[in-house]
Every structure is written in C-alpha cells, then in structure tokens.
Design a protein around this motif. Structure first.
Motif, PDB file in Angstrom:
ATOM      1  N   ALA A 228      26.727  32.470  49.817  1.00 53.77           N
ATOM      2  CA  ALA A 228      26.676  32.664  48.371  1.00 53.77           C
ATOM      3  C   ALA A 228      28.064  32.487  47.767  1.00 53.77           C
ATOM      4  O   ALA A 228      29.073  32.930  48.323  1.00 53.77           O
ATOM      5  N   ARG A 229      28.099  31.844  46.612  1.00 48.07           N
ATOM      6  CA  ARG A 229      29.362  31.590  45.927  1.00 48.07           C
ATOM      7  C   ARG A 229      29.342  32.209  44.539  1.00 48.07           C
ATOM      8  O   ARG A 229      28.299  32.291  43.906  1.00 48.07           O
ATOM      9  N   ARG A 230      30.497  32.643  44.102  1.00 45.34           N
ATOM     10  CA  ARG A 230      30.625  33.125  42.738  1.00 45.34           C
ATOM     11  C   ARG A 230      32.078  32.991  42.291  1.00 45.34           C
ATOM     12  O   ARG A 230      32.974  32.737  43.105  1.00 45.34           O
ATOM     13  N   THR A 231      32.296  33.180  41.019  1.00 41.79           N
ATOM     14  CA  THR A 231      33.634  33.070  40.448  1.00 41.79           C
ATOM     15  C   THR A 231      34.081  34.424  39.919  1.00 41.79           C
ATOM     16  O   THR A 231      33.328  35.113  39.216  1.00 41.79           O
ATOM     17  N   VAL A 232      35.278  34.786  40.280  1.00 42.55           N
ATOM     18  CA  VAL A 232      35.882  36.019  39.785  1.00 42.55           C
ATOM     19  C   VAL A 232      36.943  35.629  38.758  1.00 42.55           C
ATOM     20  O   VAL A 232      37.796  34.786  39.041  1.00 42.55           O
ATOM     21  N   VAL A 233      36.874  36.228  37.598  1.00 46.78           N
ATOM     22  CA  VAL A 233      37.852  35.976  36.544  1.00 46.78           C
ATOM     23  C   VAL A 233      38.811  37.168  36.502  1.00 46.78           C
ATOM     24  O   VAL A 233      38.384  38.308  36.266  1.00 46.78           O
ATOM     25  N   ALA A 234      40.082  36.890  36.752  1.00 49.08           N
ATOM     26  CA  ALA A 234      41.065  37.974  36.844  1.00 49.08           C
ATOM     27  C   ALA A 234      42.242  37.719  35.917  1.00 49.08           C
ATOM     28  O   ALA A 234      42.727  36.592  35.796  1.00 49.08           O
ATOM     29  N   ARG A 235      42.697  38.775  35.292  1.00 48.41           N
ATOM     30  CA  ARG A 235      43.896  38.672  34.452  1.00 48.41           C
ATOM     31  C   ARG A 235      45.145  38.478  35.312  1.00 48.41           C
ATOM     32  O   ARG A 235      46.080  37.808  34.908  1.00 48.41           O
ATOM     33  N   PHE A 236      45.133  39.108  36.489  1.00 51.42           N
ATOM     34  CA  PHE A 236      46.273  38.982  37.404  1.00 51.42           C
ATOM     35  C   PHE A 236      45.768  38.782  38.825  1.00 51.42           C
ATOM     36  O   PHE A 236      44.834  39.461  39.256  1.00 51.42           O
ATOM     37  N   VAL A 237      46.386  37.848  39.538  1.00 50.29           N
ATOM     38  CA  VAL A 237      46.021  37.562  40.928  1.00 50.29           C
ATOM     39  C   VAL A 237      47.253  37.738  41.807  1.00 50.29           C
ATOM     40  O   VAL A 237      48.320  37.182  41.500  1.00 50.29           O
TER      41      VAL A 237
END
Length: 497
Positions: A228-237
């Motif tokens: 399974a794939r998904r996208t994480v949206v982060a302000r800081f990585v």
C-alpha cells in the motif's frame, strides 16, 4: 487514499530521529509527529549496538580528535567541543530519567573508563603532550597519564600481559567514561514519545519519493508488507536515515545537496563473551590508527554492556563496500552519482589511493589475520575466545573543493534547506554521542522563532540546565552538572552515592 498531514515527519528510526522526536514532543506536545522506518524494527542500522563505536564519545580516548599540527602543536579544539556536546547529551538523558521516561539508566548507559594507549618513543611523547594540552582545561582535568608499567597493568591488565619492562608505553585514563547502548536508548526514546496521541510510528515503510509543494513536503511511503502506498504531507522533514540520508536528500532535489557524495566503508569486529576475559577488562582502550587508515578504523579493545551482558570488542576492521546500509543494495554507490557530485567523487578517488588499498587489504583479511592484529593489543589473545561480527556501514562525506576538486571528510554535518523545512545529518563520527547538540542545531534551522521564544527556552533549560553555558570556562557549573548527571544516570564509582 487522502494525504496524511503532519507537522513533522522523521525518516529513519535511529537515535537521531528518536532524539529529535523526543525534544519536539517535550517542547510542544501538540505538534503532530510521524516516524517512518523501512525495517521491521527500530535501531537496526547505525544505532545498533554492534554497528557503532558504542562509546560515549567525549574526546577522552579518541586520538584522531586531537591531531598534531606540522609545528608539533596538538590541536584540541575538536575534542573540547565533542566533550561539551556529550555533556549536553548526559544532561538530557538525566532529565528523561528524572521525569520517568527511562526507568533504569543502566539498560542503556554504564560507567566504563576511557583510555588512550600508545607504544614507542614518538607516540609516547605525543600522548604526553596531548595530555598536558587537554588536562589544562576543566573538561579534561580528571584525565590521568602514566608510563609506569605497574600503573598501566592496573588500568588494562589484558593489554599489558606479556609486555616487556623495556617497552616504551604510555596511557591516559579517565575513570568517568561511559559506555552507551544507542540501540537501547533509541527504543526508550521512541517508546516515551509513542505514549502521546500526537505521535505515529510506522515500521516496514520505505520512502519512495520526496517533493516540495506549496503546502509542505509531499513524501511518498510504501508499506513493505501490503504494498500500500500513500503520501504524507509534512511542514518539516528530518532525514535521520544513516547511510540512506544522502540518497533521500537527493530524491528531495534540494539545491543544498548539490556537490555532496558518499564514501561507504564496511567493518567487522572481533567479539568475545568469554567470562575470564570480560571480567578482567573494564575500559575502552583506543590506540592510533595505522597509516592510511580512516579515523573510524582506530583500533580499540573495549568493554560494552549490550542487553545487560558484558561483551568485549576489538576492531573495527574496515573494508570496501558499495552499500550505504547493511541491508542496502550493492548499487547504492552508483545510484548516488549525480552531475554535481561526480567530479568531487572522482577527485577523492584520485587523491585517496592509499586509503583504497588499505581498505582492500583489510577486506581480504581472514579470521586468523584479524586475531593476529588483536595480538598487537592483547599479546596472549586466543582465537578460540573470539568470533567475527559485522560492524555495519559508514558513509563518509565527500564535498566539492576548489583546490582539489573534492575532499573526503570524516565528521558529521547538518545539511538543511534555506527555509529550514528539510534537514538531514550526513557523516559518521562522533555521531550518536552528540545527538542532542546536533538535533538542537536542527531545531534552530527548522524552528528559529520558537527556539528563541520564552516558552521553548524555559523547557530547554529544564531539559539541559547548562544550555548556553561554556562549561570549559565555568568549572563550578561543570562540577555541579557532572555531579548531577552522574548521580541520576548512576555513573558514580561503586559504593559512592
């Protein structure tokens, strides 16, 4: 599936990400944090107890931190900084024990003396001058120096066995050194942070892409079990992925990564659990690296406490590899080549042929060859008491250089975007021991205004009481800090309270 939004995304479940996550959770409990790790367990690469030096690096015993200049002067600035940085780590760990995040400090840190050991008139003279330069500073005032064989035998009986009275030998000794199981520490840090609903841990999840968008970094992750794939949206990585940090930084396509290359080095240890040896050796004894050897190959015979058991290690024996991680791909090095780093990497290859030959020769050694090398430290070593074990991978930094085209560096370096929205740590030594000071620097890049705020400063000084104090010029404060951390972390001599 809709995108998952978080304030902070930590990539790689090692001691750096674990430290940064715990710092952030204490500074702002409401901030959402996600930690992703491609392996099924935490702390399995650089933070694994057999994959790093396992030493509370404080500059006490590591001779490569105090090189001799052409004029004969001993350069001690790096050792002073590393020592001060380690004191910050000790303060933070003591705070975690006091607040109940860590119940038993002995499960990750123990008192083990730190020693430097040399032989021959020239090296004895070097160690004498090194000791004089360091002991003049409060941070190193407790360091002892001796050339007396009887005293050296008290400090390191296994090393002194079968040594002749005519041999010119010297050693320094710091009784309050530490042994740190960074794997155990990493797990404790993550466990403490995972108690918060604002934190998520996802194991067996690999990062397959990183791209900047207007609303933050879009990081694609894939579940190794389900696909399974998904996208994480982060302000800081933050990329705390050890050897994989450079490839992930390159995936992000940031300008700040241009010109960086990686020089991977493998390693092995000789390991002994023989009671008649383990019970007689109670220190970490560091020697001088052979000519042409990388600094991480400084030979040392040291006691470690892993999973509550005492173990002796000798090495590491370096070797050539093209993998950036122990569980990486043999194509890691080739895959890291870019137009911006090709010239620096070729320049480093040209200028380090002796190092390449040394690593190749090390890789060709068999078990008996390595036991013979051990006998240079421990004359009566018996191969039956020792086994060979992998020491993990290290990816040293290659950078562009106007004079030579490229240069190879053996330290650690923080690389961050101009806006502070993405950061990583490249390199190896001193690494884990200075994780707290390194992650504070990351926070200054990523959260500059918050770091200056009264609220964060108050919490920071609760976690690290001497933050901002130059301990080397404030001996009274240094003494108070060390008394406190040694008591809380149970690093005092046996019988002392």
């Amino acid at each position: 599936m809709s995108n998952k939004k978080v304030d902070v995304l930590l990539v790689g479940a090692g001691v750096m990400s674990a430290t940064l996550g715990r710092l952030l959770a204490l500074l702002d409990p409401s901030r959402t944090i996600m930690l992703v790790e491609q392996l099924s367990k935490t702390a399995q690469e650089s933070s694994h107890p057999l994959h790093n030096a396992g030493t509370g690096h404080a500059g006490y015993c590591e001779l490569n931190y105090t090189p001799q200049k052409k004029n004969g002067e001993i350069e001690i600035a790096r050792a002073l900084k590393i020592n001060a940085d380690f004191e910050q780590s000790l303060q933070f760990w003591a705070h975690l024990v006091e607040r109940g995040d860590i119940a038993d400090p002995a499960r990750f840190i123990n008192r083990v003396a730190h020693q430097s050991f040399v032989a021959g008139a020239d090296d004895v003279d070097f160690l004498r001058r090194r000791h004089a330069a360091l002991a003049a500073h409060p941070l190193f005032a407790e360091m002892e120096y001796s050339t007396r064989h009887a005293r050296l035998s008290d400090w390191m009986p296994l090393v002194m066995a079968q040594r002749g009275s005519h041999e010119k030998l010297a050693a320094t000794y710091v009784a309050h050194g530490a042994d740190v199981d960074f794997g155990a520490l990493t797990r404790k840090l993550i466990h403490a942070t995972a108690k918060s609903d604002a934190f998520e841990l996802h194991l067996s999840h690999a990062v397959t892409g990183i791209k900047r968008h207007a609303d933050g970094w879009h990081v694609r992750i894939e579940d190794a079990h389900t696909g399974a794939r998904r996208t994480v949206v982060a302000r800081f990585v933050f990329i705390g992925a050890g050897g994989a940090a450079l490839p992930l930084l390159q995936k992000a396509g940031v300008e700040e990564a241009r010109g960086y290359g990686g020089f991977p080095v493998s390693g092995h240890w000789l390991v002994s659990r023989a009671p008649h040896l383990v019970q007689r050796h109670a220190s970490k004894v560091y020697g001088k690296a052979p000519v042409g050897a990388p600094p991480m190959s400084v030979p040392h015979l040291d006691l470690r406490v892993i999973g509550g058991d005492k173990v002796l290690l000798y090495g590491p024996f370096a070797g050539i590899t093209t993998k950036f991680l122990k569980q990486g791909s043999r194509f890691d090095l080739v895959a890291s080549l870019r137009g911006g780093n090709l010239a620096p990497m070729l320049a480093v290859a040209r200028d380090n042929l002796d190092l390449m030959r040394y690593l190749a020769a090390q890789a060709m050694q068999g078990f008996d060859d390595r036991v013979d090398a051990l006998r240079g430290f421990m004359r009566d070593a018996d191969g039956k008491d020792w086994q060979l074990a992998p020491a993990g991978k290290r990816v040293q930094i290659i950078k562009s250089c106007a004079e030579r085209g490229g240069r190879l560096e053996f330290g650690t370096e923080i690389v961050a975007t101009r806006d502070g929205s993405l950061a990583t740590l490249l390199g190896a030594s001193p690494g884990a021991s200075t994780a707290v000071s390194a992650m504070l620097e990351v926070l200054r890049h990523a959260f500059p205004q918050e770091m200056k705020s009264a609220a964060w400063q108050r919490v920071l000084h609760e976690m690290i009481p001497a933050l901002g104090v130059k301990l080397d010029t404030h001996p009274r404060e240094l003494d108070a800090v060390r008394r406190h951390t040694r008591r809380v972390l149970r690093l005092e001599p046996a019988g002392q309270k």
